[in-house]
Every structure is written in structure tokens, then in C-alpha cells.
Design a protein around this motif. Structure first.
Motif, PDB file in Angstrom:
ATOM      1  N   GLN A 288      36.911  71.793  78.799  1.00  0.00           N
ATOM      2  CA  GLN A 288      38.283  71.333  78.689  1.00  0.00           C
ATOM      3  C   GLN A 288      39.118  71.578  79.703  1.00  0.00           C
ATOM      4  N   GLY A 289      39.646  70.548  80.020  1.00  0.00           N
ATOM      5  CA  GLY A 289      40.704  70.643  81.485  1.00  0.00           C
ATOM      6  C   GLY A 289      39.921  70.311  82.842  1.00  0.00           C
ATOM      7  N   GLY A 290      38.314  70.149  82.556  1.00  0.00           N
ATOM      8  CA  GLY A 290      37.828  69.926  83.871  1.00  0.00           C
ATOM      9  C   GLY A 290      37.945  68.532  84.567  1.00  0.00           C
ATOM     10  N   ILE A 291      37.328  68.321  85.494  1.00  0.00           N
ATOM     11  CA  ILE A 291      37.832  66.987  86.131  1.00  0.00           C
ATOM     12  C   ILE A 291      37.499  65.710  85.560  1.00  0.00           C
ATOM     13  N   TRP A 292      36.312  65.955  84.626  1.00  0.00           N
ATOM     14  CA  TRP A 292      35.737  64.694  83.866  1.00  0.00           C
ATOM     15  C   TRP A 292      36.734  64.439  82.678  1.00  0.00           C
ATOM     16  N   HIS A 293      37.126  65.734  82.119  1.00  0.00           N
ATOM     17  CA  HIS A 293      38.241  65.560  81.050  1.00  0.00           C
ATOM     18  C   HIS A 293      39.450  64.779  81.528  1.00  0.00           C
ATOM     19  N   LEU A 294      39.834  65.262  82.837  1.00  0.00           N
ATOM     20  CA  LEU A 294      41.007  64.671  83.184  1.00  0.00           C
ATOM     21  C   LEU A 294      40.947  63.375  83.608  1.00  0.00           C
ATOM     22  N   ALA A 295      39.801  62.844  83.978  1.00  0.00           N
ATOM     23  CA  ALA A 295      39.589  61.600  84.287  1.00  0.00           C
ATOM     24  C   ALA A 295      39.846  60.739  83.029  1.00  0.00           C
ATOM     25  N   LEU A 296      39.121  60.924  81.954  1.00  0.00           N
ATOM     26  CA  LEU A 296      39.389  60.186  80.655  1.00  0.00           C
ATOM     27  C   LEU A 296      40.871  60.344  80.191  1.00  0.00           C
ATOM     28  N   ALA A 297      41.414  61.583  80.182  1.00  0.00           N
ATOM     29  CA  ALA A 297      42.795  61.766  79.624  1.00  0.00           C
ATOM     30  C   ALA A 297      43.647  60.939  80.567  1.00  0.00           C
ATOM     31  N   GLY A 298      43.503  60.935  82.017  1.00  0.00           N
ATOM     32  CA  GLY A 298      44.482  60.076  82.864  1.00  0.00           C
ATOM     33  C   GLY A 298      44.315  58.701  82.453  1.00  0.00           C
TER      34      GLY A 298
ATOM     35  N   LEU B 100      43.515  57.252  79.892  1.00  0.00           N
ATOM     36  CA  LEU B 100      44.200  56.694  78.750  1.00  0.00           C
ATOM     37  C   LEU B 100      45.363  56.630  78.781  1.00  0.00           C
ATOM     38  N   LYS B 101      46.175  57.805  79.487  1.00  0.00           N
ATOM     39  CA  LYS B 101      47.361  57.696  79.622  1.00  0.00           C
ATOM     40  C   LYS B 101      47.905  56.647  80.538  1.00  0.00           C
TER      41      LYS B 101
ATOM     42  N   GLU C 151      47.983  64.007  97.215  1.00  0.00           N
ATOM     43  CA  GLU C 151      48.104  63.081  96.298  1.00  0.00           C
ATOM     44  C   GLU C 151      47.402  63.503  95.106  1.00  0.00           C
ATOM     45  N   ALA C 152      46.127  64.169  95.183  1.00  0.00           N
ATOM     46  CA  ALA C 152      45.353  64.411  94.018  1.00  0.00           C
ATOM     47  C   ALA C 152      46.014  65.489  93.375  1.00  0.00           C
ATOM     48  N   ASP C 153      46.776  66.618  94.099  1.00  0.00           N
ATOM     49  CA  ASP C 153      47.483  67.431  93.189  1.00  0.00           C
ATOM     50  C   ASP C 153      48.466  66.918  92.478  1.00  0.00           C
ATOM     51  N   ARG C 154      49.295  66.049  92.724  1.00  0.00           N
ATOM     52  CA  ARG C 154      50.540  65.400  92.065  1.00  0.00           C
ATOM     53  C   ARG C 154      49.751  64.726  90.898  1.00  0.00           C
ATOM     54  N   GLN C 155      48.920  63.863  91.065  1.00  0.00           N
ATOM     55  CA  GLN C 155      48.146  62.744  90.193  1.00  0.00           C
ATOM     56  C   GLN C 155      47.723  63.830  89.026  1.00  0.00           C
ATOM     57  N   LEU C 156      46.760  64.950  89.370  1.00  0.00           N
ATOM     58  CA  LEU C 156      46.019  65.570  88.373  1.00  0.00           C
ATOM     59  C   LEU C 156      46.958  66.730  87.686  1.00  0.00           C
ATOM     60  N   GLY C 157      48.066  66.952  88.457  1.00  0.00           N
ATOM     61  CA  GLY C 157      49.166  67.775  87.876  1.00  0.00           C
ATOM     62  C   GLY C 157      49.900  67.217  86.584  1.00  0.00           C
ATOM     63  N   GLU C 158      49.993  65.811  86.663  1.00  0.00           N
ATOM     64  CA  GLU C 158      50.882  64.958  85.857  1.00  0.00           C
ATOM     65  C   GLU C 158      49.751  65.037  84.568  1.00  0.00           C
ATOM     66  N   VAL C 159      48.470  64.625  84.696  1.00  0.00           N
ATOM     67  CA  VAL C 159      47.510  64.629  83.517  1.00  0.00           C
ATOM     68  C   VAL C 159      47.536  65.872  83.030  1.00  0.00           C
ATOM     69  N   ILE C 160      47.481  67.093  83.583  1.00  0.00           N
ATOM     70  CA  ILE C 160      47.278  68.378  83.078  1.00  0.00           C
ATOM     71  C   ILE C 160      48.516  68.581  82.277  1.00  0.00           C
ATOM     72  N   GLU C 161      49.695  68.387  82.590  1.00  0.00           N
ATOM     73  CA  GLU C 161      50.826  68.217  82.041  1.00  0.00           C
ATOM     74  C   GLU C 161      51.107  67.580  80.846  1.00  0.00           C
ATOM     75  N   ALA C 162      50.172  66.393  80.643  1.00  0.00           N
ATOM     76  CA  ALA C 162      50.215  65.550  79.489  1.00  0.00           C
ATOM     77  C   ALA C 162      49.399  65.864  78.468  1.00  0.00           C
ATOM     78  N   ILE C 163      48.391  66.654  78.938  1.00  0.00           N
ATOM     79  CA  ILE C 163      47.412  67.234  77.742  1.00  0.00           C
ATOM     80  C   ILE C 163      47.623  68.715  77.388  1.00  0.00           C
ATOM     81  N   GLY C 164      48.848  68.981  77.760  1.00  0.00           N
ATOM     82  CA  GLY C 164      49.398  70.196  77.475  1.00  0.00           C
ATOM     83  C   GLY C 164      48.512  71.615  77.830  1.00  0.00           C
ATOM     84  N   LEU C 165      48.075  71.335  78.984  1.00  0.00           N
ATOM     85  CA  LEU C 165      47.004  72.680  79.624  1.00  0.00           C
ATOM     86  C   LEU C 165      48.110  73.362  80.607  1.00  0.00           C
ATOM     87  N   ALA C 166      48.970  72.571  81.129  1.00  0.00           N
ATOM     88  CA  ALA C 166      49.975  73.242  82.426  1.00  0.00           C
ATOM     89  C   ALA C 166      50.419  74.701  81.807  1.00  0.00           C
ATOM     90  N   GLN C 167      50.428  75.580  82.746  1.00  0.00           N
ATOM     91  CA  GLN C 167      50.892  77.003  82.535  1.00  0.00           C
ATOM     92  C   GLN C 167      52.218  77.332  83.334  1.00  0.00           C
TER      93      GLN C 167
END
Length: 332
Positions: A167-177, A179-180, A316-332
Motif C-alpha cells: 500500500q502506497g508503493g510506487i506501483w500502487h501510486l501508478a494505478l491510483a494516479g 485512475l485519478k 517533478e516526481a515529488d510534486r506528481q507523487l505527492g498529489e497522488v498520495i494526498e488523493a488516496i489519503g496516505l499523506a501525513q
């Protein structure tokens, strides 16, 4: 690089790139890249032996030894989902005798609260590896295209399941991103955590999940043997070995692409002359036939980004992945 979900760069990214482009090339400054190590160099790998990052680091280290005529000792500093190794690298003495394989996780760990460490705490030198995920289903799956799969997720959100990593690994973020980016909820296809690509592919083949999204390179043999179908490749460039797999950059309205990456980086504050010397040595190694043969043996392609391009990739990766992590509710 983890690709943006559209062709438009953020203002921050453009500003960063403009600043980098305006900097005179260090190689053009006399003596700027003349530094040479005089004793053994420690090459930190944040992940365990036998994995892709470790393999790339060890092969590169052997080629750097030949060029620089000093030992490059690969040291695996594992733990904390990458925190231990990346922290070891970032906090090393910036004297050229500690470098390491900073991976895409430098852009995810701080978002999920594992560490305050970010890409700003290291000195990028070069990017040497990219791995983009595939969207994989069983050969007998009723979905013959990525569009059909996404249509099912729209009709019945949460009914389909997928796996590929934790959960929250890069391939999870790939799918969630993806979909978003396509206007679906990031959990329209439910994520089932796994211990990595191997277990996820076994679960897919056994019918335990509907989809898997590990690196396409890791599933290539199963695709070539007709045991799995690849509905998409989250890239803008075909994989050389299976170029017929549809590219998400071309088939999705969003043009979504993503890749995990391996950089060679130094501790924060590494002097320019040292970073430049390593950049040049790494570029020579990556352009060698020995490196090309190594990449062919692993079913991956030769890639290289210089330190300015790598800095842009990290930002750029930090920005993009941060958006996905926030969208799936894992951001702290």
C-alpha cells in the motif's frame, strides 16, 4: 522521470528548469571536472541484495572502478522502506567518497510521514534506470483493452481489484494516479497489498486479483508466453522487447505516464567539481557496450540523464507523487 499527467509543466518546474538552463555548463569551465578519488568509495544502496536497484548499482560500480582506478564498495543499508539507506546517503560527508543509488522513494517517503528527508537533501548526479509499469490481466480476462477495463471501473467502482506492491508503493501510486488522471476515484480499482511483483503476478494468475501493475519488464516473459495480457504500458516509449503493448501516453486522454527510477546521487552539499566528475564518468559507463549488454540481459533499456535533468526529474516526481498520495489519503 515520473511523467506529468499533462504536457503542461508547473510554474515551479519551469522556474527550476530555467534556472538550471541558465547555469553555464560546468564541463566548459577549465578544471571544473578534474576531481579524482584517491581511495575507496562507498556506494550506498537503500535496498537489499538481488533486487533491480542493487544489480544496477553493482554493475555501475564495477565500471566506475575501471575508469577511476579505485575500489567502489557497494553497501546495502536497508530498513524503514528505504529511509535508512537514503538517510545514510544524504548525511554522508560531501567529499566524494560516499555516493549512492537514490530511488523514486526519495519522493514518496516524506509524503507518507516516514521521514522528513526529501530530494533537496541529496545532490543529484545522474539518472541511470527507469521502470514503467504495465497494466496486466489474465489471458482469459474479458477486458481486451485498457479502455474497457476503465469503463468497468466507472460502471462498478471498487469491484475490480489490483496488486503489485505494498500500500502506497510506487506501483500502487501508478494505478491510483492513472485512475485519478482519467477522472475516476483513485480507489475505483481496489488495491490489494503484496510483497512485490512476484507475489502479485502469482496472485493475478491464480485469479486472486483482476489486475496487476508491476514493472512491465518483470512480467515480460509471461506476456510473451501468452499467460498474461498487457493492456497498457505507462510510458511514452515502447518497450523494445514487446513494442506492441499500447502506450498510455497515446491511448489515454490524460496521457498519463509514470516510471520508477534509480539515480546516482551524493550527500547534500557535494561540490560541483566532484558531482561533475562523477556525472562524466557515469555517462561514459552508461554509453559502454558492457552496460548495454547488462541492460539487455535484464530486459531494460539504456537511459541516462545528466545532473541538471535529474534534478528536474526529482522535483517533478515529488510534486506528481505527492498529489497522488494526498488523493488516496496516505499523506501525513
Amino acid at each position: 522521470m515520473v511523467r506529468a499527467t499533462s504536457t503542461t509543466m508547473t510554474t515551479a518546474s519551469l522556474a527550476l528548469w530555467a534556472a538550471l538552463a541558465a547555469t553555464p555548463a560546468l564541463a566548459e569551465q577549465p578544471g571544473a571536472c578534474d576531481w579524482q578519488p584517491e581511495r575507496a568509495v562507498t556506494f550506498v544502496v537503500p535496498w537489499g541484495t538481488g533486487g533491480g536497484t542493487d544489480a544496477n548499482a553493482r554493475r555501475l560500480a564495477s565500471l566506475l572502478e575501471e575508469q577511476m582506478d579505485v575500489p567502489f564498495n557497494v553497501v546495502n543499508r536497508t530498513g524503514g522502506n528505504g529511509v535508512v539507506g537514503h538517510t545514510t546517503l544524504a548525511r554522508g560527508k560531501p567529499d566524494g567518497y560516499t555516493i549512492g543509488a537514490a530511488t523514486v522513494e526519495i519522493d514518496t517517503m516524506h509524503w507518507i510521514g516516514l521521514t522528513p528527508l526529501t530530494y533537496r537533501d541529496i545532490t543529484p548526479i545522474a539518472l541511470i534506470n527507469r521502470s514503467s509499469p504495465g497494466v496486466l490481466v489474465q489471458e482469459g480476462s474479458p477486458y481486451d483493452s485498457l479502455g474497457a477495463l476503465l469503463d468497468e471501473a466507472r460502471r462498478n467502482p471498487g469491484e475490480l481489484t489490483a496488486s503489485g506492491t505494498a500500500q502506497g508503493g510506487i506501483w500502487h501510486l501508478a494505478l491510483a494516479g492513472m485512475l485519478k488522471a482519467e477522472g475516476l476515484a483513485p480507489d475505483a480499482i481496489r488495491w490489494i497489498p503484496s510483497q512485490g511483483a512476484g507475489p502479485a503476478l502469482k496472485e493475478l494468475m491464480a485469479g486472486g486479483v483482476d489486475v496487476a501493475t508491476p514493472a512491465l519488464a518483470e512480467a515480460r516473459n509471461l506476456v510473451e508466453q501468452g499467460e498474461l495480457k498487457a493492456l497498457g504500458y505507462m510510458s511514452d516509449t515502447p518497450m523494445e522487447q514487446i513494442p506492441e503493448v499500447p502506450l498510455t501516453a497515446e491511448t489515454l486522454e490524460s496521457g498519463w505516464t509514470l516510471s520508477a527510477f534509480v539515480t546516482v546521487s551524493g550527500p547534500g552539499g557535494l561540490p560541483d567539481e566532484i558531482a561533475c566528475a562523477y556525472e562524466q564518468a557515469i555517462e561514459t559507463a552508461v554509453n559502454s557496450e558492457a552496460w548495454a549488454e547488462f541492460k539487455r540481459s535484464r530486459g531494460t533499456q539504456v537511459v541516462f540523464e545528466d545532473r541538471h535533468e535529474t534534478a528536474q526529474t526529482l522535483a517533478e516526481a515529488d510534486r506528481q507523487l505527492g498529489e497522488v498520495i494526498e488523493a488516496i489519503g496516505l499523506a501525513q
